[in-house]
Design an enzyme around this catalytic site. Structure first.
Site, PDB file in Angstrom:
ATOM      1  N   CYS A 127       0.656  -1.615  -0.555  1.00  0.00           N
ATOM      2  CA  CYS A 127       0.015   0.104  -0.341  1.00  0.00           C
ATOM      3  C   CYS A 127       1.162   1.128   0.206  1.00  0.00           C
ATOM      4  CB  CYS A 127      -1.229   0.130   1.408  1.00  0.00           C
ATOM      5  SG  CYS A 127      -1.451   1.693   1.521  1.00  0.00           S
ATOM      6  N   CYS A 130       0.052   3.444   3.651  1.00  0.00           N
ATOM      7  CA  CYS A 130       1.083   3.028   4.377  1.00  0.00           C
ATOM      8  C   CYS A 130       1.523   1.659   4.651  1.00  0.00           C
ATOM      9  CB  CYS A 130      -0.318   2.297   5.618  1.00  0.00           C
ATOM     10  SG  CYS A 130      -1.075   1.079   5.308  1.00  0.00           S
ATOM     11  N   CYS A 176      -7.478  -0.938   1.365  1.00  0.00           N
ATOM     12  CA  CYS A 176      -6.120  -0.804   2.301  1.00  0.00           C
ATOM     13  C   CYS A 176      -7.343  -1.434   3.635  1.00  0.00           C
ATOM     14  CB  CYS A 176      -5.068  -0.344   2.314  1.00  0.00           C
ATOM     15  SG  CYS A 176      -4.477  -0.787   3.679  1.00  0.00           S
ATOM     16  N   CYS A 179      -5.508   0.793   6.838  1.00  0.00           N
ATOM     17  CA  CYS A 179      -5.699   2.279   6.294  1.00  0.00           C
ATOM     18  C   CYS A 179      -6.463   2.946   5.570  1.00  0.00           C
ATOM     19  CB  CYS A 179      -4.520   3.427   5.574  1.00  0.00           C
ATOM     20  SG  CYS A 179      -3.828   2.848   4.151  1.00  0.00           S
ATOM     21  N   CYS A 199      -8.277  -5.710  -9.888  1.00  0.00           N
ATOM     22  CA  CYS A 199      -7.281  -4.700 -11.161  1.00  0.00           C
ATOM     23  C   CYS A 199      -7.326  -3.978  -9.847  1.00  0.00           C
ATOM     24  CB  CYS A 199      -9.166  -4.844 -11.291  1.00  0.00           C
ATOM     25  SG  CYS A 199      -8.432  -3.601 -12.978  1.00  0.00           S
TER      26      CYS A 199
END
Length: 232
Positions: A127, A130, A176, A179, A199
């Site tokens: 991510c 984070c 995510c 976060c 995707c």
């Protein structure tokens, strides 16, 4: 996002849509979208192009391309319940405008222009907000959709799923779990063994190579390419 087949080439579309003012497209997008699906554009042999990409053709050189533009998916999410919370001020300083737009405003980057769309190095995709590990390079495959695609996550609790009813359709948004950053959407047209296609926007990801020698382009995944996919 969503796909339709048109009876004209991308170049012809680009030339025609240049005559339309970007702000008009943004303001009337919600009303025009159903017309694309109901029009005679539908054909059998033309490449798949999302209606959202038509908007990018018009606004590619305009600052409005990185704004919410009043689109249904442009609102920021409430992240007070997320495990990791960052202030919007910090994120605006740390992220690029595109990264902020995609992760915090549920935006979508232009197809085939993302940093990791054709990326083949071995490592871990994280991510961008984070740093949570999300995907292994071994699960990445070429979906021909224009966005990085994976058939599995690095762990079951890495991603959360939410219903997304924007643009008059039902999709499953992936974000995510730590976060709340918007990543993209999941579809049921991926390769074995999962049959799933995560995707994902390149702007939502960062990449940690397996080792320094593999930081560049390496050997790609052996997963079969998927064609004619729904868009991010």
């Amino acid at each position: 996002m969503f796909g339709f087949r048109s009876g004209v080439s991308g170049m012809s579309m680009r030339a025609g849509f240049r005559q339309i003012q970007p702000r008009v497209v943004c303001n009337t997008y919600g009303r025009l979208l159903p017309l694309f699906f109901a029009s005679g554009f539908v054909g059998e042999e033309i490449t798949v192009m999302s209606a959202f990409n038509l908007l990018h053709l018009v606004t590619k050189s305009q600052p409005v391309a990185l704004r919410a533009c009043g689109l249904p998916s442009g609102s920021c999410r409430d992240k007070k319940d997320c495990k990791v919370v960052f202030s919007q001020e910090e994120l605006r300083k740390r992220l690029t405008p595109l990264q902020y737009h995609v992760t915090q405003e549920k935006g979508t980057e232009s197809a085939f222009e993302g940093e990791y769309t054709h990326h083949k190095a071995q490592g871990i995709y994280k991510c961008v907000v984070c740093g949570t590990p999300l995907f292994k390079s071994e699960t990445k495959f070429d979906s021909n959709s224009g966005w990085p695609s994976f058939y599995d996550v690095i762990s079951p609790d890495a991603i959360t799923f939410n219903d997304d009813f924007s643009y008059g359709m039902h999709r499953i948004e992936i974000s995510c779990s730590q976060c709340g950053a918007h990543l993209g959407h999941i579809f049921d047209d991926g390769p074995r063994p999962t049959g799933k296609r995560y995707c994902t926007n390149s702007a939502s990801l960062s990449f940690k190579p397996a080792d320094k020698n593999n930081a560049g382009e390496g050997s790609g995944s052996a997963s079969p390419a998927q064609t004619g996919k729904a868009e991010l």
